[in-house]
Design an enzyme around this catalytic site. Structure first.
Site, PDB file in Angstrom:
ATOM      1  N   ASP A   1       0.860  -1.169   0.000  1.00 46.34           N
ATOM      2  CA  ASP A   1       0.000   0.000   0.000  1.00 46.34           C
ATOM      3  C   ASP A   1       0.909   1.236   0.000  1.00 46.34           C
ATOM      4  O   ASP A   1       2.137   1.148   0.115  1.00 46.34           O
ATOM      5  CB  ASP A   1      -0.972  -0.003   1.192  1.00 46.34           C
TER       6      ASP A   1
HETATM    7  C1  NOJ Z   1      -4.017   3.912  -0.070  1.00 43.01           C
HETATM    8  C2  NOJ Z   1      -5.193   2.995   0.121  1.00 43.01           C
HETATM    9  O1  NOJ Z   1      -5.096   2.362   1.383  1.00 43.01           O
HETATM   10  C3  NOJ Z   1      -5.316   1.927  -0.949  1.00 43.01           C
HETATM   11  O2  NOJ Z   1      -6.527   1.262  -0.764  1.00 43.01           O
HETATM   12  C4  NOJ Z   1      -5.207   2.521  -2.316  1.00 43.01           C
HETATM   13  O3  NOJ Z   1      -5.330   1.517  -3.284  1.00 43.01           O
HETATM   14  C5  NOJ Z   1      -3.878   3.236  -2.432  1.00 43.01           C
HETATM   15  N1  NOJ Z   1      -3.800   4.299  -1.441  1.00 43.01           N
HETATM   16  C6  NOJ Z   1      -3.642   3.823  -3.813  1.00 43.01           C
HETATM   17  O4  NOJ Z   1      -4.481   4.886  -4.034  1.00 43.01           O
END
Ligand code: NOJ
Length: 772
Positions: A310
């Protein structure tokens, strides 16, 4: 150049369920390639061996320097959208230099083509970029938020929503979505509950499969399919106190029995990628967890895709207190099994050095590079890097009328009728003047919720007021007053009350459109209260004094505490954030053009103090005594009953359904033998309608304590008025498996109870025995 930066949101898909659904496959057995319960698609087809691909990638990798390899392991955001803290600029230059192999938050055929050109014309090896994006519940055409879609319990509809999302996104250059989010969520304070399928393991697993199939279709080579991502691996939904990014501390048994099964189901359905979570598990941040990423995901489950982190979650291992610096964090992450660093630039800045120092074996880097190049190959990008970036297809695809119609269809299926005193709904022909009141009555931006990808938030969404005005019969007036505000700062204000009350007084019926601002759910949107924010509750109480019938239409991404409303208003609809066509969908339900069929995918507490509350809890040694509600020394609150306001699986209809007693074809089964539970459901009301018939089981005594009920099957059926149908569910011991005391996965002989009914709190009961 780019449209303005926007904020978040996202989406999904589904499959026809037949009577006799199966429990999630054993967690720690090797996944079978054909573990597709409906058996109609082969979305794991990409896993098939491809010797030509292997030769191509081996030749390519033989030419790659360590820096070029590390480039393939790095993913950065473009500046077209903002989905996290911005920490790095200049991505175009990074592409030219081969420092990144993938980009996210860039879309449109034109812009992705422009960026792709940098990769395939200006880098030495001309390796195409992979474009990712958070396509969660729609790309341009926005469907209800994922929790709302899940309330449809309609796997086909959910699959279709994901299929359409993939079709639109792929026409705008996107190859890969960061969805589905398959985190089980049991704490509505956590704003990200809105992004998933709710609280249940079984329903969540089915929906995970449906969504993976919808995004990936049956062939990744098709230009309208995109890679899916099962996220956030793992246990992110268990954040303490519902505070986003907070510590998780759960037992290994709970991890295996509750949080992992939807991920296992997604892996078995062929999800091409997995995203790590921000949280720690057992003291180790997920992006550094060899246990999760290698022992479970790769070795036990046989996952063959790639793992992305993430957003900056490798970097975050430093403040977690797990890594002393970024370089060590990168080493821990790649050695644990991470393949791609999302936005952290940690691999980019440190990995080559770590390899040179022997801290990371180049073989591990090669594994990661290979897994990523394989996906690019399977998507056909080495044949034609621009194949997804086609302006003509884009023009013909986005906001297609049939997509908008599908969004309306899914939205109405997602609406849950929570209360309908005296058949206040559907609206009677005598309702000649309708007052739409509340901050969500005419708010375009709220309709599509959070994580709404490239969906338009300003013009296209149809509001509740617009939907009602379009539908109301000739001669009926539909007027609007905002009345209240839903920002926290609106608490205590009364400026709009007089106008709203005056409108209510001269109207036949009040439609109160209340809930939360769209940005109050999603990422980084935790709350300590579930009350209607602002001064909405106070206005509702004033409206009650007018004596007019009140229909409350709730829009939010979590259960709110609406105990007062339940006791005082006439009807309540939970409409979630219903998407681009939401206003039409709500009007369809209010007028009875569509008979509501949604069922809650999550328990509605009476108040926040009951949280966490979910239907498949354990019993405790001192359960309450229903015959003595004031008993002391039992597990209860002094000020609130233990029961929720609305249970999981609950939802009303404008018709009624009568259930026959459930019958079993045998009283005992041996391992491997099938048990069939049958029930006849009759549409006993005056309208055609749909019902979700639900099967729950309880294992009475185990080597470890077992939940009071667990969903083990469901079927959504459509019955004409007066029609009846016999539904049969089939169970075997595999459906009764769990993590036993010795941590092995399997069932145990003994006595079981079983219920079939319309929700987790109702149903007719039967008993059976599983023998040795
Ligand atoms: C953070 C989020 O937790 C995740 O779900 C997402 O896919 C990513 N950012 C990318 O935007």
């Amino acid at each position: 150049m780019p449209p303005m930066k926007r904020n978040l949101t996202r989406l999904t898909l589904a499959t026809l369920m037949v009577a006799g659904t199966l429990a999630p496959a054993p967690l720690f057995a090797k996944p079978a390639m054909s573990n597709n319960e409906a058996g109609t698609m082969d979305s794991a087809g990409w896993m098939r061996p491809d010797p030509k691909m292997d030769r191509f990638i081996a030749d390519l990798m033989a030419k790659m320097t360590i820096d070029e390899k590390v480039g393939q392991l790095s993913l950065l955001t473009s500046d077209w959208d903002s989905t996290g803290p911005t920490i790095r600029q200049g991505y175009q230059d990074d592409i030219r230099k081969g420092r990144i192999g993938s980009i996210f938050n860039a879309f449109t055929a034109k812009y992705t083509r422009e960026l792709q050109r940098l990769a395939v014309e200006e880098t030495r090896l001309k390796i195409p970029l992979l474009f990712g994006y958070d396509v969660i519940h729609g790309h341009r055409t926005i469907f209800p938020i994922s929790l709302g879609e899940s309330a449809s319990w309609d796997l086909k509809a959910i699959e279709k929503a994901a299929r359409i999302s993939a079709t639109e996104a792929s026409a705008e250059g996107i190859h890969w979505t960061f969805a589905p989010m398959v985190d089980v969520a049991r704490d509505p304070r956590w704003g990200r509950m809105s992004e998933g399928a709710g609280e249940d393991v079984y329903l969540g697993s089915k929906i995970a499969v449906a969504r993976v199939r919808g995004f990936q279709g049956d062939d990744l080579k098709r230009v309208d399919t995109i890679l899916a991502t099962a996220k956030h691996f793992a246990a992110y939904g268990a954040a303490q106190a519902g505070r986003d990014y907070h510590t998780v501390d759960i037992s290994e048994r709970t991890l295996r029995d509750v949080y992992l099964p939807p991920f296992k189901a997604a892996a078995d359905a062929g999800a091409a990628t997995f995203m790590t979570s921000f949280n720690e598990y057992d003291g180790v941040p997920a992006s550094g967890s060899h246990y999760l990423l290698t022992d479970v995901l790769r070795k036990k489950w046989g996952f063959k895709g790639f793992v992305v982190t993430d957003y900056t979650s490798i970097n975050e291992m430093v403040p977690h207190g797990y890594s002393r610096d970024l370089k060590q964090a990168g080493e821990q992450a790649i050695n644990a099994g991470v393949d791609m660093d999302l936005q952290g630039a940690v691999f980019m800045d440190h990995l080559a050095k770590s390899v040179a120092e022997g801290k990371v074996d180049v073989k591990r880097v090669d594994e990661a590079v290979k897994a990523i190049l394989e996906m690019k190959y399977r998507l056909g990008l080495f044949d034609d890097p621009y194949r997804y970036s086609d302006e003509a297809r884009e023009k013909a695809t986005v906001y297609r009328p049939d997509f908008l119609e599908a969004a309306r269809e899914v939205a109405r299926k997602s609406i849950v009728l929570l209360k309908n005193k005296g058949n206040a709904l559907p609206l009677a022909a005598s309702a000649k003047s309708i007052a739409v009141i509340g901050p969500l009555g005419n708010s375009k931006e709220d309709m599509i919720g959070s994580w709404s990808a490239a969906g338009d938030r300003k013009e296209r969404p149809v509001t509740l007021l617009e939907g009602m005005q379009a539908r109301a019969p000739k001669g009926t007036t539909v007027a609007y007053a905002q009345g209240a505000g839903y920002q926290f700062a609106d608490a205590g204000k009364r400026d709009g009350f007089a106008e709203a009350i005056a409108l209510a007084q001269k109207s036949d019926v009040i439609i109160a459109a209340m809930g939360e601002h769209w940005n109050m759910t999603g990422e980084a949107a935790s709350r300590t209260s579930l009350d209607l924010p602002g001064n909405q509750q106070a206005l509702l109480e004033e409206l009650k004094k007018t004596g007019k019938p009140i229909i409350l239409v709730l829009m939010s991404g979590r259960p709110n505490s609406i105990e007062w409303a339940d006791a005082n208003v006439d009807a309540i609809l939970e409409a979630w954030y219903p998407g681009t066509m939401g206003g039409h969908a709500i009007a369809d339900v209010l007028y009875g053009d569509y008979n509501p069929s949604g069922k809650l995918p999550v328990t509605f507490p009476r108040n926040v103090g009951q949280v966490p509350i979910y239907y498949d809890m354990k019993n405790t040694g001192r359960p309450i005594k229903p015959e003595d509600p004031n008993a002391k020394y039992v597990s209860r609150y002094l000020d609130t009953p233990n029961t929720p306001l609305y249970p999981f699986g609950y939802g009303l209809s404008y018709t009624s359904f009568a259930y026959s007693p459930v019958t079993l074809d045998k009283a005992k089964i041996r391992p491997g033998e099938k048990l069939t539970a049958s029930v006849t459901v009759t549409n006993s009301g005056a309208r055609d309608g749909e019902e979700v018939v639900q099967l729950y089981v309880r294992d009475l005594v185990g080597s470890v304590t077992r939940p009071v009920k667990e969903l083990k099957g469901f079927e959504k059926i459509s019955l004409k008025k007066g029609e009846k149908r016999t539904i049969r569910f089939t169970l075997t011991d595999a459906d009764l498996a769990f993590t036993r005391q010795d941590m092995s996965w399997g069932s145990e002989p003994g006595q079981f109870k079983l219920w079939v009914g319309p929700s987790s709190a109702e149903g007719s009961e039967a008993a059976f025995e599983l023998t040795e």
